[in-house]
Design a protein around this motif. Sequence first.
Motif, PDB file in Angstrom:
ATOM      1  N   GLY A  15       0.819  -1.208   0.000  1.00 32.28           N
ATOM      2  CA  GLY A  15       0.000   0.000   0.000  1.00 32.28           C
ATOM      3  C   GLY A  15       0.854   1.259   0.000  1.00 32.28           C
ATOM      4  N   GLU A  16       1.917   1.284   0.815  1.00 30.64           N
ATOM      5  CA  GLU A  16       2.804   2.443   0.834  1.00 30.64           C
ATOM      6  C   GLU A  16       3.508   2.629  -0.510  1.00 30.64           C
ATOM      7  OE1 GLU A  16       3.119   4.754   3.111  1.00 30.64           O
ATOM      8  OE2 GLU A  16       1.618   3.774   4.369  1.00 30.64           O
ATOM      9  N   MET A  17       3.898   1.537  -1.138  1.00 30.07           N
ATOM     10  CA  MET A  17       4.540   1.633  -2.444  1.00 30.07           C
ATOM     11  C   MET A  17       3.604   2.230  -3.473  1.00 30.07           C
ATOM     12  SD  MET A  17       6.422  -1.336  -4.704  1.00 30.07           S
ATOM     13  CE  MET A  17       4.967  -2.356  -4.814  1.00 30.07           C
ATOM     14  N   LEU A  18       2.336   1.831  -3.445  1.00 28.12           N
ATOM     15  CA  LEU A  18       1.375   2.368  -4.406  1.00 28.12           C
ATOM     16  C   LEU A  18       1.085   3.841  -4.137  1.00 28.12           C
ATOM     17  CD1 LEU A  18      -1.002  -0.694  -4.631  1.00 28.12           C
ATOM     18  CD2 LEU A  18       0.363   0.254  -6.481  1.00 28.12           C
ATOM     19  N   TYR A  19       1.060   4.259  -2.862  1.00 22.88           N
ATOM     20  CA  TYR A  19       0.912   5.680  -2.560  1.00 22.88           C
ATOM     21  C   TYR A  19       2.005   6.496  -3.241  1.00 22.88           C
ATOM     22  CZ  TYR A  19      -2.257   4.428   1.326  1.00 22.88           C
ATOM     23  OH  TYR A  19      -3.290   3.959   2.081  1.00 22.88           O
ATOM     24  N   ILE A  20       3.249   6.046  -3.080  1.00 25.03           N
ATOM     25  CA  ILE A  20       4.389   6.801  -3.598  1.00 25.03           C
ATOM     26  C   ILE A  20       4.417   6.766  -5.123  1.00 25.03           C
ATOM     27  CG2 ILE A  20       6.904   7.002  -3.550  1.00 25.03           C
ATOM     28  CD1 ILE A  20       6.797   5.551  -0.812  1.00 25.03           C
ATOM     29  N   LEU A  21       4.194   5.575  -5.704  1.00 28.81           N
ATOM     30  CA  LEU A  21       4.212   5.475  -7.160  1.00 28.81           C
ATOM     31  C   LEU A  21       3.103   6.304  -7.786  1.00 28.81           C
ATOM     32  CD1 LEU A  21       4.965   1.676  -7.727  1.00 28.81           C
ATOM     33  CD2 LEU A  21       6.528   3.615  -7.947  1.00 28.81           C
ATOM     34  N   ALA A  85       7.055  -4.336  -8.082  1.00 29.63           N
ATOM     35  CA  ALA A  85       7.037  -3.015  -8.724  1.00 29.63           C
ATOM     36  C   ALA A  85       7.251  -3.111 -10.220  1.00 29.63           C
ATOM     37  CB  ALA A  85       8.104  -2.114  -8.094  1.00 29.63           C
ATOM     38  N   HIS A  86       7.959  -4.144 -10.673  1.00 32.83           N
ATOM     39  CA  HIS A  86       8.234  -4.330 -12.105  1.00 32.83           C
ATOM     40  C   HIS A  86       7.221  -5.252 -12.764  1.00 32.83           C
ATOM     41  CE1 HIS A  86      12.753  -3.228 -11.382  1.00 32.83           C
ATOM     42  NE2 HIS A  86      11.941  -2.191 -11.292  1.00 32.83           N
ATOM     43  N   SER A  88       4.605  -4.384 -14.130  1.00 33.85           N
ATOM     44  CA  SER A  88       3.967  -3.664 -15.223  1.00 33.85           C
ATOM     45  C   SER A  88       5.047  -3.145 -16.181  1.00 33.85           C
ATOM     46  CB  SER A  88       3.130  -2.511 -14.663  1.00 33.85           C
ATOM     47  OG  SER A  88       2.405  -1.879 -15.686  1.00 33.85           O
ATOM     48  N   ILE A  89       4.714  -2.103 -16.951  1.00 34.62           N
ATOM     49  CA  ILE A  89       5.631  -1.564 -17.947  1.00 34.62           C
ATOM     50  C   ILE A  89       6.703  -0.693 -17.320  1.00 34.62           C
ATOM     51  CG2 ILE A  89       3.908  -1.613 -19.778  1.00 34.62           C
ATOM     52  CD1 ILE A  89       3.401   1.349 -19.264  1.00 34.62           C
ATOM     53  N   MET A  90       6.575  -0.354 -16.050  1.00 40.31           N
ATOM     54  CA  MET A  90       7.512   0.537 -15.379  1.00 40.31           C
ATOM     55  C   MET A  90       8.742  -0.229 -14.934  1.00 40.31           C
ATOM     56  SD  MET A  90       6.896   2.693 -11.891  1.00 40.31           S
ATOM     57  CE  MET A  90       6.728   1.139 -11.028  1.00 40.31           C
ATOM     58  N   ARG A  91       9.920   0.417 -15.052  1.00 45.92           N
ATOM     59  CA  ARG A  91      11.173  -0.122 -14.557  1.00 45.92           C
ATOM     60  C   ARG A  91      11.866   0.950 -13.733  1.00 45.92           C
ATOM     61  NH1 ARG A  91       8.760  -3.684 -15.842  1.00 45.92           N
ATOM     62  NH2 ARG A  91       9.255  -5.496 -17.126  1.00 45.92           N
ATOM     63  N   SER A  93      15.217   2.236 -11.501  1.00 47.84           N
ATOM     64  CA  SER A  93      16.648   2.048 -11.324  1.00 47.84           C
ATOM     65  C   SER A  93      16.904   1.497  -9.922  1.00 47.84           C
ATOM     66  CB  SER A  93      17.383   3.364 -11.518  1.00 47.84           C
ATOM     67  OG  SER A  93      16.952   4.321 -10.567  1.00 47.84           O
ATOM     68  N   PRO A  94      18.012   0.802  -9.710  1.00 45.86           N
ATOM     69  CA  PRO A  94      18.299   0.231  -8.378  1.00 45.86           C
ATOM     70  C   PRO A  94      18.318   1.282  -7.274  1.00 45.86           C
ATOM     71  CG  PRO A  94      19.747  -0.737 -10.015  1.00 45.86           C
ATOM     72  CD  PRO A  94      19.012   0.373 -10.704  1.00 45.86           C
ATOM     73  N   ALA A  95      18.882   2.464  -7.547  1.00 43.42           N
ATOM     74  CA  ALA A  95      18.920   3.502  -6.514  1.00 43.42           C
ATOM     75  C   ALA A  95      17.520   3.996  -6.174  1.00 43.42           C
ATOM     76  CB  ALA A  95      19.797   4.668  -6.971  1.00 43.42           C
ATOM     77  N   SER A  96      16.647   4.129  -7.189  1.00 42.73           N
ATOM     78  CA  SER A  96      15.271   4.554  -6.924  1.00 42.73           C
ATOM     79  C   SER A  96      14.530   3.502  -6.111  1.00 42.73           C
ATOM     80  CB  SER A  96      14.533   4.810  -8.243  1.00 42.73           C
ATOM     81  OG  SER A  96      15.021   5.964  -8.893  1.00 42.73           O
ATOM     82  N   MET A  97      14.777   2.223  -6.399  1.00 43.58           N
ATOM     83  CA  MET A  97      14.112   1.167  -5.641  1.00 43.58           C
ATOM     84  C   MET A  97      14.602   1.146  -4.204  1.00 43.58           C
ATOM     85  SD  MET A  97      11.748  -1.048  -5.986  1.00 43.58           S
ATOM     86  CE  MET A  97      11.076  -1.787  -4.497  1.00 43.58           C
ATOM     87  N   ASP A  98      15.887   1.436  -3.994  1.00 44.72           N
ATOM     88  CA  ASP A  98      16.399   1.496  -2.621  1.00 44.72           C
ATOM     89  C   ASP A  98      15.684   2.579  -1.823  1.00 44.72           C
ATOM     90  OD1 ASP A  98      18.133  -0.561  -3.025  1.00 44.72           O
ATOM     91  OD2 ASP A  98      19.869   0.708  -3.473  1.00 44.72           O
TER      92      ASP A  98
END
Length: 386
Positions: A15-21, A85-86, A88-91, A93-98
């Motif tokens: 849920g928190e990930m979807l808020y931010i995305l 997170a991946h 879907s069509i979105m990718r 970067s490793p730093a953004s995922m961190d």
Amino acid sequence: MSVRTLPLVFINLGGEMLYILDQRLRAHNTSEDNSEKGVWSENDRKRVISDIVGTLFSQSFMDELLKPQQLYSHRTMKTVLTRLAHASIMRLSPASMDRLYELMIMAFKHQVFVCPRPKDLLLVSYNHMDSMRQLVRDTPAVENRVEETHRRILEVYSAFSEGELQLLRQTLLIFLQDLHVRVSLFLKMKIQNPNGRFALPASGPVPHRVDVPGTIRMFDCKGREVRRRPFPAGGSYSCSVRPGSFELHGPRRTRLGLNVYSMEHPEETQTSRAPPAEDNTPNLLAKEELNLLARLMGSMDAQMSPAKDASFRFNLFNTVEEEEEEEEAGPSCDWKRPAFGVINIQAVQDEETASELARIAGQFAENEENHNDNKGDDLLAMMDNL
């Protein structure tokens, strides 16, 4: 340790990930449709959110999560959430995922801390599911998956005793301990201190059916109260006025697990490491360790550098320069990024020795890739199939 903690962790972190995305994708929207090639549109945002929610609440994935099992490590949790997170069509970067994982963890940690009683952890999870249901209301099939998961979560956790809920809370606290990442939005809202620890109020109403602290009661062997003695509780407490506000479906639900990113603060959802405590104690082995590292590493940097990812990259945070520096530095051994600079050590070695060391290091890297957590393998394979 509770064996029923994993579903709540995934639901809340998801849920928190979807808020931010959702907040970030809205900030990057420059086209209402797909008329502009290479530009994120509103349809792209809805597709990303729908695909992620559909994968998270798929029946096979939830069947695996709801099995009694131990909580995953942060490294395995981050790996599974990256795959989610991946979906879907979105990718990313490793730093953004961190940084995304750090934001998710710190937001969930604050919500766990502000829960006045263990049962309120369920309210946080229900609020996250309600919010995700709203995000996919235009996709009835995905919305039905969320509704079905909500029903299953109610069936599993509504029968928990107070002791089981307390054990679940203790498991979450152990999972979240020693994580003190500073979030600029939390710092501005005065809910986090500069050292990364949350500022929790020492006053306010206590949960329903809980006594106000400040009294020590002594009982005899027959259970009869024989004496009372007051003590300073360190805060101003009061009994809850509305007992119904703490029930599972009462007004309390609207105050736990809220989307703090719904406010227009895209530039304030940044993270930074708390400054480490200064240690002036000299390390007598530092020179020897550096010399040993120099002899071992040699000139392997060029041979061991990872290949560039050719997939589409989405910069979730406005830190392109920092992300490029982190990619050049290579992946770290854990999910946490180092809080110190990178020191490049060069040593003069003959070509035969350097080649042999590179071969040995290559075997280590191959063994490390093959050594994955058994806990996360099934979920990752399941995501690939979905």
